[in-house]
Design an enzyme around this catalytic site. Structure first.
Site, PDB file in Angstrom:
ATOM      1  N   GLU A 133     -20.422  87.041 -77.899  1.00 33.49           N
ATOM      2  CA  GLU A 133     -21.112  86.160 -76.968  1.00 33.49           C
ATOM      3  C   GLU A 133     -21.804  85.058 -77.879  1.00 33.49           C
ATOM      4  O   GLU A 133     -22.649  85.556 -78.772  1.00 33.49           O
ATOM      5  CB  GLU A 133     -22.360  86.950 -76.067  1.00 33.49           C
ATOM      6  N   CYS A 151     -29.197  81.593 -75.323  1.00 38.83           N
ATOM      7  CA  CYS A 151     -27.733  81.005 -75.327  1.00 38.83           C
ATOM      8  C   CYS A 151     -27.475  80.259 -73.947  1.00 38.83           C
ATOM      9  O   CYS A 151     -26.811  79.188 -73.893  1.00 38.83           O
ATOM     10  CB  CYS A 151     -26.689  81.874 -75.654  1.00 38.83           C
TER      11      CYS A 151
END
Length: 450
Positions: free
Chosen positions: A234, A268
């Site tokens: 990720e 993010c």
């Protein structure tokens, strides 16, 4: 002695509060030995229900210690108390979710045979020792979404946390120990990048999961691939926030500000590029800029002075390349003021970069097609946001967005039951939800012929 790399440094003051030594070779070997021994026995000597009960206790201990845990990450990476408490609560919810659903997720899956003879099932079982490499921006939540499903499945975990999060890493490890997990089920280890690469290559390690930068992801994937290990990555994101129509512009602006300032912009999947239809652009920009800049009075520090300097340099390069900036004040140590960039051309470096902090980029578009083209013109593909009063349009745009997640007419709507992950350079694999427990399992076919 190995060089000390792990330290708690208060980003608000720059004061180093405590240092921790990096692991020696003997400590790494002991951790590998413990996790590999435990994974050979624990899954056979426990049921899914047994392991679910342990993970439920982990959730309870997070709740019981929420104030203490919140204070730790306030010291480590500057997270405001309310946000820190929310992160601890979300982590507890993730552990509880997997405790509640583990038996269903891990149950045998019967297969219908075309010839009708005998039987066949898919049986889910652990694959072994997993290395988790975690980031600093959500010290508890990131661990929860990796450790919760994988421990309940019977895998064992070596956990390398970010160098600036050693205190929270130790607090998590203590929780797993006190919850009753066997020695070697979850081991916290402080290693540098070279040592981490050696751990990935070790034949006792089955797979690796990393949340971090593109650069870190590429390095981990290279070592994992060379050693034929599965990995889940990720990585970064530059999530678009598309505004095509709204019945309440003030509410939409409020959602936009919340999506940009989540974790002081250090998330993010925070909204970073605001793509607004031409008929709404001027009013949206005025309101959004005023509200975002006003948040600067109470803004928290970024995770470190270095992080703030990096953001400052990105913004300076964007302005030098022709972007217009609205900002009040300037960087002060780890504090970076909120800012809004406009007039960003395609050749501006900020056009395709991720700005990790309270800086937003705003674009004017003529309509749906141009909004989609701009939203997808990025190397990233993590999350995205669509605001429209037309349900058919919103669904149409969601289908065409190149992203792992789309949120329509809402922000900060993540949940333990919702899979998290991206495409393109935002990585691959999923965490949380029913998909999160599937990544590191042996889905074994058992076929009985007669």
């Amino acid at each position: 002695m190995a060089e000390i790399q792990y330290a708690v440094t208060d980003p608000a003051t720059g004061e180093v509060l405590q240092t921790y030594p990096t692991a020696e070779a003997a400590e790494i070997e002991a951790a590998l030995d413990a996790t590999s021994r435990t994974v050979r026995t624990w899954p056979l000597q426990s049921t899914v229900a047994d392991r679910a009960a342990l993970i439920r206790r982990v959730a309870q201990l997070h709740t019981e210690r929420r104030e203490m845990l919140a204070r730790i990450i306030g010291r480590e990476m500057g997270k405001p108390e309310e946000d820190a408490l929310g992160e601890v609560d979300f982590s507890a919810a993730i552990y509880t979710y997997y405790a509640d659903n583990a038996e269903k997720f891990l149950a045998d899956q019967p297969l219908e045979l075309l010839d009708g003879g005998g039987s066949a099932v898919i049986r889910r079982s652990p694959i072994g020792v997993l290395l988790g490499i975690m980031p600093w921006n959500f010290p508890y939540y990131q661990v929860a979404r990796f450790a919760g499903p994988n421990l309940v499945a019977g895998n064992t975990i070596l956990l390398k946390h970010a160098p600036q999060c050693p205190e929270s890493a130790e607090a998590i490890a203590l929780i797993f120990e006190e919850a009753g997990l066997p020695p070697g089920a979850y081991v916290n280890i402080r290693v540098d990048n070279e040592q981490a690469a050696q751990i990935i290559a070790d034949p006792r390690v089955a797979a690796v999961s990393l949340t971090g930068s593109e650069r870190a992801g590429a390095a981990v994937a290279e070592v994992a691939g060379r050693n034929l290990k599965k990995c889940v990555l990720e990585l970064g994101g530059s999530d678009p926030f598309i505004v095509l129509s709204t019945s309440d512009l003030d509410a939409t602006v409020g959602a936009a500000v919340a999506a940009r300032l989540d974790n002081t912009g250090q998330s993010c999947n925070a909204a970073k590029r605001f793509i607004v239809a031409a008929d709404l652009y001027d009013e949206f920009l005025a309101k959004f800029t005023a509200e975002l800049l006003a948040a600067g009075d109470g803004i928290a520090p970024l995770s470190s002075e270095r992080a703030a300097k990096n953001l400052e340099e990105q913004v300076s390069r964007a302005v030098a390349a022709g972007a217009t900036i609205a900002v009040e004040g300037s960087r002060n140590g780890a504090f970076h003021p909120p800012a809004v960039l406009t007039d960003i051309s395609e050749d501006n470096p900020a056009y395709r970069q991720e700005l990790f902090g309270p800086v937003a980029s705003v674009y004017r578009v003529s309509g749906e097609d141009e909004a989609l083209a701009l939203a997808n013109d990025t190397p990233f593909g993590l999350g995205s946001y669509v605001f429209s009063t037309d349900p058919e349009q919103a669904a149409r745009v969601a289908d065409r967005l190149q992203a792992g997640m789309v949120f329509i007419n809402g922000v900060l709507a993540e949940g333990a039951e919702l899979p998290f992950g991206g495409v393109k350079r935002s990585g691959f694999g999923r965490e949380m939800g029913p998909l999160g427990i599937e990544e590191f399992l042996n889905k074994k076919l058992i076929r009985v012929v007669r």
